[in-house]
Design a protein around this motif. Structure first.
Motif, PDB file in Angstrom:
ATOM      1  N   UNK A 173       0.521  -0.851  -0.011  1.00  0.00           N
ATOM      2  CA  UNK A 173      -0.224  -0.117  -0.136  1.00  0.00           C
ATOM      3  C   UNK A 173       0.809   1.212   0.426  1.00  0.00           C
ATOM      4  N   UNK A 174       1.987   1.222   0.132  1.00  0.00           N
ATOM      5  CA  UNK A 174       3.116   2.141   1.390  1.00  0.00           C
ATOM      6  C   UNK A 174       3.806   1.834  -0.464  1.00  0.00           C
ATOM      7  N   UNK A 175       4.081   3.006  -1.379  1.00  0.00           N
ATOM      8  CA  UNK A 175       4.329   2.970  -3.060  1.00  0.00           C
ATOM      9  C   UNK A 175       5.382   3.926  -2.732  1.00  0.00           C
ATOM     10  N   UNK A 176       7.014   4.334  -3.324  1.00  0.00           N
ATOM     11  CA  UNK A 176       7.566   5.183  -3.565  1.00  0.00           C
ATOM     12  C   UNK A 176       8.032   5.525  -4.833  1.00  0.00           C
ATOM     13  N   UNK A 177       8.033   6.539  -5.753  1.00  0.00           N
ATOM     14  CA  UNK A 177       7.955   5.794  -7.157  1.00  0.00           C
ATOM     15  C   UNK A 177       9.526   7.439  -6.961  1.00  0.00           C
ATOM     16  N   UNK A 178      10.211   7.057  -7.989  1.00  0.00           N
ATOM     17  CA  UNK A 178      11.438   8.212  -7.981  1.00  0.00           C
ATOM     18  C   UNK A 178      11.243   8.339  -9.618  1.00  0.00           C
ATOM     19  N   UNK A 179      11.522   9.943  -9.790  1.00  0.00           N
ATOM     20  CA  UNK A 179      11.610  10.144 -11.317  1.00  0.00           C
ATOM     21  C   UNK A 179      12.320  11.070 -12.141  1.00  0.00           C
ATOM     22  N   UNK A 180      13.962  11.071 -12.747  1.00  0.00           N
ATOM     23  CA  UNK A 180      14.915  11.503 -11.783  1.00  0.00           C
ATOM     24  C   UNK A 180      15.634  11.501 -13.314  1.00  0.00           C
ATOM     25  N   UNK A 181      16.114  12.545 -13.996  1.00  0.00           N
ATOM     26  CA  UNK A 181      17.057  13.107 -14.508  1.00  0.00           C
ATOM     27  C   UNK A 181      17.721  13.649 -15.082  1.00  0.00           C
ATOM     28  N   UNK A 182      19.056  13.279 -15.529  1.00  0.00           N
ATOM     29  CA  UNK A 182      20.359  13.842 -16.311  1.00  0.00           C
ATOM     30  C   UNK A 182      20.876  14.100 -17.485  1.00  0.00           C
ATOM     31  N   UNK A 183      21.665  14.817 -18.082  1.00  0.00           N
ATOM     32  CA  UNK A 183      22.108  15.483 -19.560  1.00  0.00           C
ATOM     33  C   UNK A 183      23.161  15.130 -19.807  1.00  0.00           C
ATOM     34  N   UNK A 184      23.918  15.049 -20.315  1.00  0.00           N
ATOM     35  CA  UNK A 184      25.059  14.827 -21.397  1.00  0.00           C
ATOM     36  C   UNK A 184      25.148  14.562 -22.924  1.00  0.00           C
ATOM     37  N   UNK A 185      25.984  14.788 -23.431  1.00  0.00           N
ATOM     38  CA  UNK A 185      26.062  15.145 -24.594  1.00  0.00           C
ATOM     39  C   UNK A 185      25.273  15.109 -25.379  1.00  0.00           C
ATOM     40  N   UNK A 186      24.685  13.858 -26.168  1.00  0.00           N
ATOM     41  CA  UNK A 186      23.826  13.862 -26.883  1.00  0.00           C
ATOM     42  C   UNK A 186      22.331  13.858 -26.700  1.00  0.00           C
ATOM     43  N   UNK A 187      22.142  13.460 -25.182  1.00  0.00           N
ATOM     44  CA  UNK A 187      21.189  11.936 -24.959  1.00  0.00           C
ATOM     45  C   UNK A 187      21.035  12.913 -23.166  1.00  0.00           C
ATOM     46  N   UNK A 188      19.311  12.659 -23.066  1.00  0.00           N
ATOM     47  CA  UNK A 188      19.058  12.700 -22.100  1.00  0.00           C
ATOM     48  C   UNK A 188      18.561  11.438 -21.087  1.00  0.00           C
ATOM     49  N   UNK A 189      18.964  11.277 -20.228  1.00  0.00           N
ATOM     50  CA  UNK A 189      18.836  10.314 -18.954  1.00  0.00           C
ATOM     51  C   UNK A 189      18.145  10.444 -18.439  1.00  0.00           C
ATOM     52  N   UNK A 190      16.657   9.350 -18.620  1.00  0.00           N
ATOM     53  CA  UNK A 190      15.762   9.710 -17.397  1.00  0.00           C
ATOM     54  C   UNK A 190      15.324   7.728 -16.528  1.00  0.00           C
ATOM     55  N   UNK A 191      15.573   7.656 -15.755  1.00  0.00           N
ATOM     56  CA  UNK A 191      14.911   6.614 -14.936  1.00  0.00           C
ATOM     57  C   UNK A 191      13.464   6.617 -14.348  1.00  0.00           C
ATOM     58  N   UNK A 192      13.071   5.948 -14.467  1.00  0.00           N
ATOM     59  CA  UNK A 192      11.879   5.819 -13.455  1.00  0.00           C
ATOM     60  C   UNK A 192      12.383   4.379 -12.826  1.00  0.00           C
ATOM     61  N   UNK A 193      12.597   4.734 -10.880  1.00  0.00           N
ATOM     62  CA  UNK A 193      12.299   3.880 -10.134  1.00  0.00           C
ATOM     63  C   UNK A 193      11.531   3.509  -9.294  1.00  0.00           C
ATOM     64  N   UNK A 194      11.156   2.211  -8.395  1.00  0.00           N
ATOM     65  CA  UNK A 194       9.788   2.064  -7.920  1.00  0.00           C
ATOM     66  C   UNK A 194      10.747   1.323  -6.431  1.00  0.00           C
ATOM     67  N   UNK A 195       9.430   0.918  -5.674  1.00  0.00           N
ATOM     68  CA  UNK A 195      10.438   0.052  -4.170  1.00  0.00           C
ATOM     69  C   UNK A 195       9.292  -0.996  -3.657  1.00  0.00           C
ATOM     70  N   UNK A 196       8.999  -1.281  -5.749  1.00  0.00           N
ATOM     71  CA  UNK A 196       8.034  -2.601  -5.687  1.00  0.00           C
ATOM     72  C   UNK A 196       8.644  -4.042  -5.576  1.00  0.00           C
TER      73      UNK A 196
END
Length: 323
Positions: free
Chosen positions: A229-252
């Motif tokens: 029932x307790x859900x934690x999701x982290x959406x994060x981003x970093x970028x360098x060069x010609x790409x953006x890195x987007x991560x979606x992490x959970x504690x499932x």
């Protein structure tokens, strides 16, 4: 018989019921004409009660077999049309891209499940019609409707998958922070759900709709397949060069490494958690959309070491319209 018109002229048959023990005379599907309402059909059954020395007349609503048979015919026609559509779509996908031949084979196989279920239910319904079992007929028709809806959902998801990467979207400057903020705010708020946004979100020239689809589906997937029932999701981003890195992490509960490839196949659901009406196409659609944009999708999860799953999207900073 003079006052009940459906029995007028049947006096000889009615007298024969009195003459033999246990005799029964039936007049099926009698139409009753009403001035301001649909005409119901009734079954009339006549018996002789020896002790009371009188006839008994039983009146029961007739099963509208013709209507049931019509609905069955419609269901059969719908199933045949769905089978034809699925076959045509699989062939179209294979012709459009030879790399999709394996996908087309998998899709055609999985679409057979609701079709088989409908075929068996139709057979059962036809048997129930023959046996005048109205309750069973209604139950089978309702279940046929459920399978038909399931098939429709799968076909819609399949069409979305086929179209991903072939849309003529417009490349525009997109503020990624605003985009992900809008996605998070639109998610249904439920007790115990926490979605955090962190990192550096730049403004890039890209396709807003496909990127929105990717991030939204990954967050939604993390929520639907969580086991607490307790859900934690982290959406994060970093970028360098010609790409953006987007991560979606959970504690499932995480995803076993053995299944890291299977989760991106169409109609694959590894657990019974989540919405039972789900088509199972979410991650397959995400992966295809990312790759069509020139990006890459990765998954990092191993329940044997720790809980949780992280999906990593490598998205190009500059992109050409998908075609």
């Amino acid at each position: 018989t003079e006052t009940l018109l459906p029995l007028h002229g049947l006096e000889a048959q009615i007298k024969a019921v009195r003459a033999r023990a246990g005799g029964v005379f039936e007049v099926p599907s009698v139409s009753i004409r009403l001035a301001d309402a649909p005409a119901p059909r009734l079954n009339l059954t006549i018996l002789w009660a020896p002790r009371a020395r009188r006839y008994l007349l039983l009146i029961a609503r007739a099963i509208a077999a013709s209507e049931v048979e019509l609905r069955l015919t419609q269901q059969i026609r719908a199933r045949l049309m769905a089978e034809a559509d699925a076959t045509a779509l699989a062939r179209q996908l294979a012709r459009a891209n030879p790399d999709l031949e394996e996908f087309a084979s998998i899709a055609a196989h999985d679409l057979q499940a609701p079709m088989r279920a409908m075929r068996y239910l139709i057979d059962d319904a036809e048997a129930a019609v023959a046996g005048s079992d109205a309750a069973s007929v209604r139950d089978k028709l309702a279940r046929i409707g459920e399978q038909s809806q399931r098939l429709s959902t799968m076909l819609t998801a399949l069409l979305d998958y086929a179209r991903a990467g072939y849309k003529q979207d417009v490349v525009t400057p997109v503020d990624l922070a605003a985009l992900v903020g809008s996605i998070v705010r639109s998610m249904p708020r439920r007790p115990g759900l926490a979605i955090e946004v962190s990192g550096d979100w730049p403004v890039i020239d890209t396709l807003a709709a496909p990127l929105d689809l990717v991030v939204r589906n990954l967050i939604d997937n993390a929520i639907k397949h969580h086991d607490r029932t307790e859900i934690r999701i982290v959406v994060a981003a970093t970028h360098s060069g010609d790409r953006v890195e987007i991560t979606v992490g959970d504690d499932g509960p995480g995803i076993d490494p053995r299944h890291h490839q299977a989760i991106f196949l169409p109609f694959r659901r590894l657990t019974e958690t989540g919405d039972p009406a789900s088509s199972g196409m979410g991650l397959a659609l995400v992966k295809r959309t990312v790759e069509a944009a020139g990006g890459r999708l990765e998954v990092d999860s191993d329940p044997g070491r720790r809980r949780g799953t992280v999906f990593r999207v490598l998205w190009p900073r500059t992109i050409s319209p998908l075609s």
